[in-house]
Design an enzyme around this catalytic site. Structure first.
Site, PDB file in Angstrom:
ATOM      1  N   GLY A  27       0.796  -1.203   0.000  1.00 13.53           N
ATOM      2  CA  GLY A  27       0.000   0.000   0.000  1.00 13.53           C
ATOM      3  C   GLY A  27       0.837   1.265   0.000  1.00 13.53           C
ATOM      4  CG  MET A  28       2.507   2.768   3.159  1.00 15.52           C
ATOM      5  SD  MET A  28       3.312   2.897   4.767  1.00 15.52           S
ATOM      6  CE  MET A  28       4.406   4.304   4.498  1.00 15.52           C
ATOM      7  N   GLY A  29       4.484   1.367  -0.871  1.00 15.30           N
ATOM      8  CA  GLY A  29       5.639   1.444  -1.738  1.00 15.30           C
ATOM      9  C   GLY A  29       5.827   0.250  -2.636  1.00 15.30           C
ATOM     10  CD  GLN A  30       6.739  -2.143  -7.176  1.00 13.76           C
ATOM     11  OE1 GLN A  30       5.562  -1.854  -7.386  1.00 13.76           O
ATOM     12  NE2 GLN A  30       7.169  -3.392  -7.196  1.00 13.76           N
ATOM     13  CB  VAL A  31      10.160  -4.153  -2.785  1.00 16.60           C
ATOM     14  CG1 VAL A  31      11.568  -4.663  -2.473  1.00 16.60           C
ATOM     15  CG2 VAL A  31       9.502  -3.634  -1.511  1.00 16.60           C
ATOM     16  CE  LYS A  45      10.144  -1.181   2.554  1.00 20.37           C
ATOM     17  NZ  LYS A  45       9.733  -1.102   3.987  1.00 20.37           N
ATOM     18  CG  ASP A 138       4.224  -6.809  10.786  1.00 18.57           C
ATOM     19  OD1 ASP A 138       3.254  -7.516  11.127  1.00 18.57           O
ATOM     20  OD2 ASP A 138       4.339  -6.320   9.646  1.00 18.57           O
TER      21      ASP A 138
END
Length: 421
Positions: A27-31, A45, A138
């Site tokens: 949801g926040m970024g691309q790796v 990232k 997590d």
């Protein structure tokens, strides 16, 4: 899992790292799979421009500072980062291996011996994290990569200092992966203690041994109720008898009833030694098993052989199809449309979320053997690595600069040829 081609809007490089392909997204970024100027592979990232704001930058900067602090052989190390760039980014060590969740979904649960080896190795790694005054918060199967040198822990995006009650999260919002979250974290208790990581590690080991997590429900709110209800006991169905006492203790509802991380290491070690093996031998077998066909596991459990009888080294052939990428997953808010992993994604519990669908098991791989690694031979076992699913010879690794650049260009051209614009 293989990389996918870069899209036209993807940058060709960032922070000096050449980008070769996409690894995964959240949801926040691309790796991305990247390569340093010196030819070192990296998982890069990048935060999506659409979500870059002051809060996102602050959270990302916190993750970078935590990655600078943690260390140890079980942690994917930070290489470089820039939280102040127009597109904030960080680059970490690239781990060539599947994540635990995908390995279990594809090949089934691990035998008890290897679960104990995994438990001791990860617990010791978490112990080093805790010595820095940090908590992961997590831990889940998708955040455990089964690399060629043993398992590694990734994604410290939710890590916090153990004694801190401060948070970047909005009031009345809980962050984490519900099915792997201890009751006190689900209830929003602050400050948290190292017992939260002991509980989460218990869920990881249960999943490794059985293929399921301690609580499962189709509704996220029902799941949270099960986790926080003292009367709802965790589902330990299918757990090997020798693991039941340890798993039961690690998954205790009350934090004070759980063993310490050091006690987890000691108990795992004791159970391995009862079977006539040293823990180092068991770890080598775990590493070999994650790269070998499951039907070859009986060889790995044969009578221990003296480590003084190490045969000559045999060259290792890399296998790109079964060398999944560093699947580091950025924190994802509830309500995203990203595909579900083997466990629920990390989330901010602020709104209901569609129930995740389990991944279908992949087709079994071919059983054609290939040469074994030197470390595998040190345990005196002739265990082949997992072959290429198609039966074709394994491809070379993308570690060499010239080849990497050619491959990246081919990926871009292939994507452009298929694009409808």
């Amino acid at each position: 899992m293989q990389t996918t081609p870069l899209s036209p809007e993807d940058p060709a490089q960032i922070g000096g790292f050449e980008l070769l392909g996409r690894i995964g997204q959240g949801g926040m970024g691309q790796v991305y799979l990247g390569e340093s100027p010196g030819g070192e592979p990296a998982a890069v990232k990048i935060i999506k421009p659409s979500v870059v704001d002051s809060t996102t930058r602050l959270r990302f900067a916190q993750e970078i500072e935590i990655l600078k602090t943690v260390w140890g052989a079980r942690i994917a190390q930070l290489l470089d980062a820039d939280a102040d760039a127009e597109q904030p980014w960080l680059a970490t060590e690239y781990v060539e291996g599947p994540d635990l969740g995908k390995h279990v979904v594809t090949h089934g649960p691990l035998p008890a011996l290897l679960v104990l080896s995994l438990g001791a190795t990860l617990a010791e790694g978490l112990g080093y994290v805790h010595k820095q005054g940090l908590l992961h918060r997590d831990l889940k199967p998708a955040n455990i990569l089964l690399g060629p040198n043993g398992p590694k822990i990734i994604d410290f995006g939710l890590a916090v200092f153990a004694e801190s009650s401060a948070s970047l999260t909005a009031a009345n919002t809980v962050v984490g992966t519900p099915s792997c979250m201890p009751p006190e974290q689900a209830n929003g208790v602050k400050p948290l203690t190292s017992a939260v990581d002991v509980y989460a590690l218990g869920t990881v080991l249960l999943f490794a041994a059985t293929g399921h997590l301690p609580y499962h429900a189709n509704n996220i709110h029902v799941l949270f109720h099960m986790v926080t209800d003292p009367a709802t006991v965790p589902d330990l169905t299918g757990a090997p008898p020798e693991l039941l006492p340890l798993l039961t203790a690690m998954l205790s509802h009350d934090a004070q009833d759980r063993p310490t991380i050091t006690e987890v290491v000691q108990q795992c070690r004791g159970l391995v030694e009862v079977q006539g093996l040293k823990l180092a031998q068991a770890r080598r077998r775990l590493t070999t098993y994650t790269a070998a066909p499951p039907q070859d596991f009986p060889t790995l459990l044969s009578v221990p052989v003296s480590e003084d009888t190490t045969p000559p080294p045999v060259p290792v052939v890399s296998d790109s199809a079964t060398t999944p990428v560093h699947a580091e997953q950025p924190t994802e808010p509830v309500g995203t449309d990203e595909p579900a992993s083997d466990t629920q994604p990390t989330m901010f519990l602020a709104a209901p979320q569609r129930a995740p669908q389990p991944e279908p098991p992949a087709q079994p791989a071919s059983t054609t053997p290939v040469p074994q690694s030197t470390e595998d031979q040190q345990d005196g076992q002739n265990v082949p690595r997992r072959p290429h699913p198609s039966g074709r010879p394994p491809a070379r690794s993308l570690r060499h600069s010239a080849q990497a650049r050619r491959t990246a260009q081919q990926l871009r051209e292939a994507y452009a040829a298929r694009a409808a614009f």
